[in-house]
Design an enzyme around this catalytic site. Sequence first.
Site, PDB file in Angstrom:
ATOM      1  N   VAL A  33      45.029  44.017  45.489  1.00  0.00           N
ATOM      2  CA  VAL A  33      43.562  44.033  45.486  1.00  0.00           C
ATOM      3  C   VAL A  33      43.118  44.406  44.083  1.00  0.00           C
ATOM      4  CG1 VAL A  33      41.552  45.383  46.261  1.00  0.00           C
ATOM      5  CG2 VAL A  33      43.167  44.494  47.937  1.00  0.00           C
ATOM      6  N   CYS A  34      42.039  43.798  43.636  1.00  0.00           N
ATOM      7  CA  CYS A  34      41.402  44.164  42.365  1.00  0.00           C
ATOM      8  C   CYS A  34      42.407  43.965  41.211  1.00  0.00           C
ATOM      9  CB  CYS A  34      40.887  45.603  42.468  1.00  0.00           C
ATOM     10  SG  CYS A  34      39.640  46.086  41.254  1.00  0.00           S
TER      11      CYS A  34
END
Lengths: 240, 240
Positions: A103-104
């Site tokens: 994520v991210c």
Amino acid sequence: MAEPTFRIVEVIYEGMTQLDFTAPHTVFSRIPNSETIVASKSGGAVTSDGGLTFAGTRAMADIDRCDLLFFPGGLAATEVINDAAFMTEAKRLASGARYLTSVCTGSLILAATSALKGRRAACHWAWRDMLTLFGAIPDPARVARDGDIITGGGVTAGIDFALTVAAELAGDDFAQALQLNLEYAPSPPFNAGRPEIAPPEILARVRKNMEGIMPKRLAQAQAAAARLSAPPLGELSRSD
Amino acid sequence: MAEPTFRIVEVIYEGMTQLDFTAPHTVFSRIPNSETIVASKSGGAVTSDGGLTFAGTRAMADIDRCDLLFFPGGLAATEVINDAAFMTEAKRLASGARYLTSVCTGSLILAATSALKGRRAACHWAWRDMLTLFGAIPDPARVARDGDIITGGGVTAGIDFALTVAAELAGDDFAQALQLNLEYAPSPPFNAGRPEIAPPEILARVRKNMEGIMPKRLAQAQAAAARLSAPPLGELSRSD
């Protein structure tokens, strides 16, 4: 013989953005017939942004393998990709995993293992272009899937990402029941969650706040990328 | 003289739903000119659902006051409202706070302090009706505001809730910039996040899974509510 438990390893580190990790953990830890292990470079306690300390993580080196590997993002992502000991274990775990996920800016860590060469991946909007340094293809999708590489965009994309992973691992019905349990019917009080839709003055404000931190982070990503594309030391020194 | 720092106290407990806490913490910990304190009954380490252990919390009794009090929810919410020591400190902190806030079944804790009598509050959809035991008015809104009482619905409502609080404390521009930083432009992979919109078979499945746990939880809420409406022991035993 019973099927071995599906093993999810979440690798966290000092200075990660804790919501990148905690939102997917909420989902992953409820997936049936699986175990979820929170790992870090040295094991023990890890402190995130916002001052939360997560106790009792396991050392990456003590984990022999996993089925799904997950990296959250954070300002420190471009630091850990320059940490040789961390990256040795990250590459080892990645090489044996069926699913590679993030994520991210966690996708910058995946990229630094060399797993994303020629593959599409999501990332936080402000950092997405750095993926190209590692030969990855930045994908503006909130959740990007390229084979068994499943990646989410910035921070809160982790919920959409994790429900997508849950559907893959345990089926659509399970993922929907979990969505209902988590009452995930979002209703943001503002409409400013992506650069394309945010009011221009808000985008300008955020970009200005980032100006101070980006040059150092970019240099760190470039350093890690240069090391990745260089031939291994063994080859360079081989004289036979 | 400088204005005193705005103090946010987040009270966590064993068995809370960690995303109820971690999503708002991501927002609260970034609010300018404020301090965010993570507190628990006895201080030290607290383990949530999903096996995450948060180290270094402060004992509630050691915190003299706060400006904003926050309770996350969790299966154990109906247990802590029957814990006299926890509730003594919860009531004390609530009595001095300007803002009383919660996510999910955290509103049952607020209600058990007696702060919600005649007031509207949100809660997780499956638990919302229990608010009436405490004289509170269940509000199906994702984020409910009644004066300086701001409450969110189930689990993931915490993000919408926290951005609403951020706008109240630091302004709309700040909240929007934070939303952009967190890339909060949700895009759930399914449309099942509320009972009204979930496929009927998914709702039936979730309700069935809850059947086993609800009677005990309801009895706990009733016990706490009965204590709240009973006259204080001092009055009962007064003979003069």
